[in-house]
Design an enzyme around this catalytic site. Structure first.
Site, short mmCIF file in Angstrom:
data_model
loop_
_atom_site.label_atom_id
_atom_site.label_comp_id
_atom_site.label_asym_id
_atom_site.label_seq_id
_atom_site.Cartn_x
_atom_site.Cartn_y
_atom_site.Cartn_z
N SER A 71 0.83 -1.21 0.00
CA SER A 71 0.00 0.00 0.00
C SER A 71 0.86 1.25 0.00
O SER A 71 0.36 2.33 -0.28
CB SER A 71 -0.84 0.07 1.27
OG SER A 71 -1.67 -1.03 1.37
N HIS A 96 -1.78 -3.25 -6.95
CA HIS A 96 -2.40 -2.89 -5.67
C HIS A 96 -3.90 -3.16 -5.73
O HIS A 96 -4.66 -2.39 -6.34
CB HIS A 96 -2.11 -1.41 -5.39
CG HIS A 96 -2.52 -0.93 -4.04
ND1 HIS A 96 -2.77 0.39 -3.76
CD2 HIS A 96 -2.72 -1.60 -2.88
CE1 HIS A 96 -3.10 0.52 -2.50
NE2 HIS A 96 -3.08 -0.66 -1.94
N GLU A 113 -4.69 -0.69 -8.76
CA GLU A 113 -3.77 0.40 -9.06
C GLU A 113 -2.49 -0.29 -9.57
O GLU A 113 -1.91 -1.08 -8.83
CB GLU A 113 -3.47 1.15 -7.75
CG GLU A 113 -3.52 2.63 -7.82
CD GLU A 113 -3.27 3.32 -6.48
OE1 GLU A 113 -3.24 4.55 -6.48
OE2 GLU A 113 -3.11 2.67 -5.43
N ASN A 149 -3.83 6.13 -1.49
CA ASN A 149 -3.58 6.53 -0.11
C ASN A 149 -3.10 7.97 0.03
O ASN A 149 -3.29 8.59 1.07
CB ASN A 149 -2.59 5.56 0.56
CG ASN A 149 -3.31 4.28 0.93
OD1 ASN A 149 -4.45 4.31 1.38
ND2 ASN A 149 -2.67 3.15 0.71
N1 NAD Z 1 -5.60 -4.81 4.33
C1 NAD Z 1 -5.85 -3.94 3.37
O1 NAD Z 1 -6.91 -3.30 3.34
C2 NAD Z 1 -4.84 -3.75 2.27
C3 NAD Z 1 -5.26 -3.15 1.06
C4 NAD Z 1 -4.36 -3.03 0.00
C5 NAD Z 1 -3.05 -3.47 0.17
N2 NAD Z 1 -2.65 -4.02 1.36
C6 NAD Z 1 -1.27 -4.51 1.44
O2 NAD Z 1 -1.28 -5.92 1.30
C7 NAD Z 1 -0.20 -6.49 2.04
C8 NAD Z 1 -0.76 -7.53 3.01
O3 NAD Z 1 -1.67 -6.90 3.87
P1 NAD Z 1 -2.76 -7.73 4.68
O4 NAD Z 1 -3.75 -6.75 5.16
O5 NAD Z 1 -3.19 -8.91 3.88
O6 NAD Z 1 -1.88 -8.22 5.91
P2 NAD Z 1 -2.14 -9.47 6.88
O7 NAD Z 1 -1.42 -9.16 8.13
O8 NAD Z 1 -3.58 -9.83 6.93
O9 NAD Z 1 -1.38 -10.69 6.12
C9 NAD Z 1 -0.01 -10.72 5.93
C10 NAD Z 1 0.41 -12.17 5.80
O10 NAD Z 1 1.77 -12.20 5.37
C11 NAD Z 1 2.37 -13.31 6.03
N3 NAD Z 1 3.82 -13.16 6.00
C12 NAD Z 1 4.62 -12.39 6.78
N4 NAD Z 1 5.91 -12.58 6.45
C13 NAD Z 1 5.92 -13.49 5.43
C14 NAD Z 1 6.95 -14.08 4.68
N5 NAD Z 1 8.22 -13.80 4.91
N6 NAD Z 1 6.61 -14.99 3.74
C15 NAD Z 1 5.31 -15.30 3.53
N7 NAD Z 1 4.29 -14.76 4.20
C16 NAD Z 1 4.59 -13.86 5.15
C17 NAD Z 1 1.78 -13.27 7.42
O11 NAD Z 1 1.97 -14.52 8.09
C18 NAD Z 1 0.32 -12.95 7.12
O12 NAD Z 1 -0.45 -14.13 6.94
C19 NAD Z 1 0.51 -5.33 2.71
O13 NAD Z 1 1.58 -4.94 1.89
C20 NAD Z 1 -0.55 -4.24 2.74
O14 NAD Z 1 -0.01 -2.94 2.73
C21 NAD Z 1 -3.52 -4.18 2.40
#
Ligand code: NAD
Length: 282
Positions: free
Chosen positions: A119, A140, A152, A190
């Protein structure tokens, strides 16, 4: 190159949604996380969400079963070696993503595209961790991934036109609408959304209006489906604060200063919906 096998690194909120939309579109998905329990939880979520789509006549029961059978959960990252495309959706920490990109660069065929769902982290910086910066791009998605139409597509400084065109086409195959954006702090989504949420918090902090009143203004006056403080609680106040800090440090402009009330709430562990308390109580 025809893509058939897609790797998704990280099986959290976004990773399970991304696996869902790729599998639904007919791709074989290798879904990778660090522990089996995260993969189990992800598959449970995908199953539940596909069941909802069956109930709403969005997909058939047969298509649901097909999609589920195409997701292979793994904890061994080596299983991503034969993927034709990999998207990283792991925890939003630069060190975590750096390690993943270096490893993916080593593991996968040099000609494949490596994407990140980050993000706020610079795609240019992630690309610089690899020997194929022209093949690194931001893809994204928005939460919940199976529902939200936008992708995105973020070009890093070195991202090639071929890489961009492939990811745009891939987004359309997933029935998403790609929008082209250049790499800059917060991209477009964002950079514009977070200062709005932050300003709504200032309005509450300064006693201009209650959280409810601010949200009503946006729902009734601007036709937003939810008010900015409800949305901030939904996103997570810690996530909002992290993104404001990325904007503040990346732009160096004081207008991106995080609202002191936001900092205080995060310090208190009031992170919004996920912690049971934020601008509202859950
Ligand atoms: N949540 C949102 O609304 C949203 C929206 C758009 C983008 N994002 C982006 O998406 C990405 C993930 O966000 P999320 O909300 O799904 O987070 P989350 O915390 O729900 O999930 C992250 C996952 O990554 C895993 N992880 C951590 N280190 C790892 C590794 N080395 N290898 C493999 N897996 C690993 C964790 O165990 C976890 O299951 C981030 O970069 C975030 O900025 C989030």
């Amino acid at each position: 190159m025809e893509m058939q096998r897609v790797g998704v690194v990280g099986a959290g909120t976004m990773g399970n949604g991304i696996a869902h939309v790729f599998a639904r579109a007919g791709y074989n998905v290798v879904l990778c996380d660090v522990e089996q329990r995260f993969l189990d939880r992800a598959l449970e979520t995908v199953t539940k969400n596909l069941e909802r789509e069956v109930a709403n006549n969005k997909v058939t029961a047969e298509a649901k079963a097909g999609a589920l059978s195409r997701i292979r959960p793994v904890t061994d990252r080596g299983q991503l070696a034969d993927c034709d495309f990999v998207i990283e959706a792991a925890t939003e920490k630069f060190e975590i993503k750096t390690e993943i990109f270096r490893d993916l660069d080593r593991l996968t065929r040099p000609e494949i595209i490596l994407a990140s769902n980050t993000s706020s982290i610079s795609i240019t910086k992630l690309a610089a961790q690899t020997k194929r910066p022209e093949k690194v791009i931001g893809m994204h998605f928005f939460n919940p991934v199976p529902v939200m139409k936008l992708v995105e597509v973020i070009r890093g400084l070195a991202t090639s036109q071929d890489t961009f065109a492939s990811v745009r086409e891939l987004s359309m195959k997933l029935e998403k609408t790609p929008v082209e954006v250049n790499d800059a702090p917060g991209f477009v989504s964002n950079r514009v959304l977070m200062p709005l949420l932050n300003e709504a918090m200032y309005a509450v902090m300064e006693g201009v209006a209650t959280a409810d009143a601010v949200d009503e203004v946006f729902k009734l006056g601007m036709a937003h489906p939810m008010g900015p403080l409800t949305l901030a609680d939904f996103i997570g106040l810690d996530v909002c604060l992290d993104i404001m800090r990325v904007l503040q440090s990346g732009m160096g402009d004081p207008k991106y200063r995080p609202c002191p009330l936001l900092i205080k709430m995060v310090d208190a562990g009031w992170l919004g919906r996920k912690s049971g308390r934020g601008f509202y109580t859950y």
